[in-house]
Design a protein around this motif. Structure first.
Motif, PDB file in Angstrom:
ATOM      1  N   TRP A 382      19.021  48.731  17.852  1.00 24.33           N
ATOM      2  CA  TRP A 382      19.909  48.724  16.692  1.00 24.33           C
ATOM      3  C   TRP A 382      21.313  49.217  17.031  1.00 24.33           C
ATOM      4  N   ILE A 383      21.458  50.024  18.083  1.00 21.62           N
ATOM      5  CA  ILE A 383      22.771  50.590  18.388  1.00 21.62           C
ATOM      6  C   ILE A 383      23.734  49.531  18.924  1.00 21.62           C
ATOM      7  N   VAL A 384      23.192  48.405  19.407  1.00 20.79           N
ATOM      8  CA  VAL A 384      24.046  47.362  19.971  1.00 20.79           C
ATOM      9  C   VAL A 384      24.993  46.809  18.908  1.00 20.79           C
ATOM     10  N   GLU A 385      24.461  46.601  17.724  1.00 20.37           N
ATOM     11  CA  GLU A 385      25.283  46.071  16.645  1.00 20.37           C
ATOM     12  C   GLU A 385      26.395  47.052  16.271  1.00 20.37           C
ATOM     13  N   VAL A 386      26.123  48.341  16.395  1.00 23.07           N
ATOM     14  CA  VAL A 386      27.103  49.370  16.042  1.00 23.07           C
ATOM     15  C   VAL A 386      28.160  49.520  17.127  1.00 23.07           C
ATOM     16  N   LEU A 387      27.721  49.532  18.384  1.00 21.52           N
ATOM     17  CA  LEU A 387      28.618  49.847  19.494  1.00 21.52           C
ATOM     18  C   LEU A 387      29.293  48.638  20.109  1.00 21.52           C
ATOM     19  N   GLY A 388      28.656  47.489  19.992  1.00 19.46           N
ATOM     20  CA  GLY A 388      29.126  46.325  20.730  1.00 19.46           C
ATOM     21  C   GLY A 388      28.456  46.274  22.087  1.00 19.46           C
ATOM     22  N   ASP A 389      28.403  45.104  22.682  1.00 19.27           N
ATOM     23  CA  ASP A 389      27.661  44.917  23.926  1.00 19.27           C
ATOM     24  C   ASP A 389      28.189  45.783  25.065  1.00 19.27           C
ATOM     25  N   ALA A 390      29.497  45.804  25.250  1.00 16.45           N
ATOM     26  CA  ALA A 390      30.075  46.514  26.399  1.00 16.45           C
ATOM     27  C   ALA A 390      29.801  48.014  26.327  1.00 16.45           C
ATOM     28  N   THR A 391      30.016  48.613  25.168  1.00 14.95           N
ATOM     29  CA  THR A 391      29.794  50.053  25.023  1.00 14.95           C
ATOM     30  C   THR A 391      28.312  50.395  25.105  1.00 14.95           C
ATOM     31  N   ALA A 392      27.468  49.558  24.510  1.00 13.21           N
ATOM     32  CA  ALA A 392      26.023  49.786  24.576  1.00 13.21           C
ATOM     33  C   ALA A 392      25.533  49.708  26.014  1.00 13.21           C
ATOM     34  N   ARG A 393      26.111  48.781  26.789  1.00  8.43           N
ATOM     35  CA  ARG A 393      25.723  48.672  28.195  1.00  8.43           C
ATOM     36  C   ARG A 393      26.138  49.926  28.972  1.00  8.43           C
ATOM     37  N   GLN A 394      27.302  50.481  28.660  1.00  6.53           N
ATOM     38  CA  GLN A 394      27.793  51.676  29.328  1.00  6.53           C
ATOM     39  C   GLN A 394      26.958  52.904  28.972  1.00  6.53           C
ATOM     40  N   ALA A 395      26.570  53.012  27.715  1.00  7.27           N
ATOM     41  CA  ALA A 395      25.819  54.181  27.260  1.00  7.27           C
ATOM     42  C   ALA A 395      24.323  54.066  27.502  1.00  7.27           C
ATOM     43  N   GLY A 396      23.830  52.861  27.677  1.00  3.58           N
ATOM     44  CA  GLY A 396      22.392  52.612  27.779  1.00  3.58           C
ATOM     45  C   GLY A 396      21.630  53.477  28.761  1.00  3.58           C
ATOM     46  N   PRO A 397      22.134  53.731  29.987  1.00  2.00           N
ATOM     47  CA  PRO A 397      21.367  54.531  30.948  1.00  2.00           C
ATOM     48  C   PRO A 397      21.120  55.969  30.516  1.00  2.00           C
TER      49      PRO A 397
END
Length: 465
Positions: A382-397
């Protein structure tokens, strides 16, 4: 002769009166002593009742976690008892923390997720080079916490970094030998957050902030300027210290929710392909793996479980958020028994989320969106929709949706509201069966239940007299 008789009679009367007064005084003194002894005994009984209520509360929380319908999901406070819970003549409270954006003035009851905090320790299984990189990232994160100076963040790294490779204070180890009394820098992992008090530069303000009783809410004495301890800025907002934001209990089992099945390491698709195909076809339907595997197998290697979803999301219709939730529990990017230091996106505060790469300005949006969700689960797609793909990819780890250690901050009183006791209990469920791994007596920090509950209990005491 009559005068002599009257004189003797008067003397006898005076002697009798004095003797009576003496006996009355002795009786009153004895009665007062008995009253004080009774009150002392009553207070002792109340304290024992409070202590036993804390034990009962700890067992209650262990059972609550063991019986959870979704392992790894922090129990919903609406579904368990946390406020004014009677145990015989005693009463206990579970002091919680609000997950909403606020100023620290709202008292909350419930359990506290240790995965909502920044871990002071890094993965102990890392090789030296990877450990240095992890410590560097930790130092960067700690420096973003409210009130934490760069010097103190470096001291935290030095305390556990054997070679002083990361921080800027390479001579820190020698500093401790100059203290009185002198002691050595630990050069090993933290065992408790209380160790922070040993570090060079540690002050009460830095550790506790205005929250001197560590109850997570602004009390009257913490919002009156310099009138009473602690000294504060009287701005109506709680400025917490670093102890509110860090933990040493943050590891997640690398097994699936059943507690026995190994997760599939998606960083090596060549080895994982067969198991992934079986998993996807079983959960989502035969043939689905043929559409998904090419997307997640393309270089570069995946760096987080969330990126698995992002790769699929780039091709519409391949994998929905709900479908990802059906397979996410079986995926990992780590070998070994545990994953360390991941922060729960469902429970972390705005201050902690803002320390994660990419989330510095997005943390408020994440908390707001989280509060608007109908229900919580361990799937963080669900956080992808909030953050956007690029930011979610950066924060994901750095993110997870699971809670593996919880704190029960238990305050209790005995009969008639007396015998106040408070204890912090950390319960670990990463090994399967929930078990207590840490306890600390917080009673010396003072009253933590607020003036309203104090007044209610004072009425009980008056009625018992």
């Amino acid at each position: 002769m009559k005068a002599t008789t009257h004189s003797k009679g008067g003397s006898v009367l005076i002697v009798v009166m004095w003797a009576t007064l003496g006996l009355v005084s002795v009786a009153m003194l004895f009665g007062h002593s008995m009253t004080m002894a009774y009150r002392g005994a009553d207070n002792y009984v109340a304290a024992r009742q409070a202590a036993q209520a804390i034990e009962g509360a700890a067992r209650y929380v262990e059972t609550l976690l063991a019986d959870a319908e979704t392992p790894g999901l922090l129990p919903d406070p609406a579904e368990y008892l946390s406020d004014t819970i009677p145990v015989g003549e005693a009463t206990f409270y579970l002091l919680g923390r609000s997950t909403e954006i606020g100023d620290g003035t709202t008292r909350t009851f419930g359990l506290v997720d240790e995965s909502s905090k920044i871990s002071l320790n890094v993965d102990p299984t890392l090789d030296p080079q990877a450990k240095t990189q992890a410590l560097t990232a930790l130092a960067t994160a700690l420096k973003k916490l409210p009130g934490v100076t760069a010097e103190f963040a470096d001291a935290i790294i030095d305390w556990q970094d054997e070679g002083d490779e990361v921080s800027s204070n390479g001579a820190e180890s020698e500093t401790y030998l100059r203290f009185d009394p002198a002691y050595a820098c630990k050069n090993a992992a933290f065992e408790s957050i209380e160790e922070l008090a040993l570090l060079n530069g540690a002050t009460r303000d830095l550790l506790y902030g205005e929250d001197t009783n560590l109850n997570g809410v602004l009390d009257e004495s913490e919002n009156d300027g310099n009138a009473t301890e602690p000294n504060d800025n009287a701005d109506g907002k709680l400025d917490a210290g670093i102890l509110e934001y860090v933990t040493v209990f943050n590891r997640e089992s690398n097994k699936q929710s059943d507690g026995t099945t190994e997760r599939i390491n998606i960083t090596n698709m060549q080895q994982a392909a067969r198991d992934l195909t079986t998993l996807i076809d079983e959960k989502l339907g035969s043939g689905r793996a043929q559409r998904i595997l090419p997307l997640v197998s393309a270089p570069p290697a995946l760096t987080s479980v969330l990126e698995f979803y992002l790769r699929c999301k780039a091709s519409p219709g391949v994998l929905s958020e709900d479908e990802f939730g059906q397979i996410a529990d079986a995926l990992t990017t780590k070998t070994g028994d545990y994953r360390y230091g991941l922060i729960n996106a469902n429970t972390a505060s705005e201050a902690v989320l803002a320390c994660i790469p990419g989330l510095e300005d997005k943390a408020p949006d994440l908390v707001t969106a989280r509060l608007g969700r109908a229900s919580q689960d361990t799937n963080i797609a669900w956080i992808v929709e909030v953050l956007g793909d690029a930011t979610a990819r950066q924060a994901g780890p750095f993110l997870t949706g699971r809670s593996s250690q919880v704190t029960a901050d238990i305050a209790a009183v005995g009969r008639h509201g007396r015998g106040y006791r408070r204890e912090k209990v950390v319960i670990d469920q990463s090994t399967g069966t929930p078990r207590i791994v840490y306890r600390r007596n917080l009673s010396p920090l003072g009253w933590a239940l607020g003036s309203d509950i104090r007044e209610e209990l004072a009425l009980l005491q008056e009625e018992s007299r």
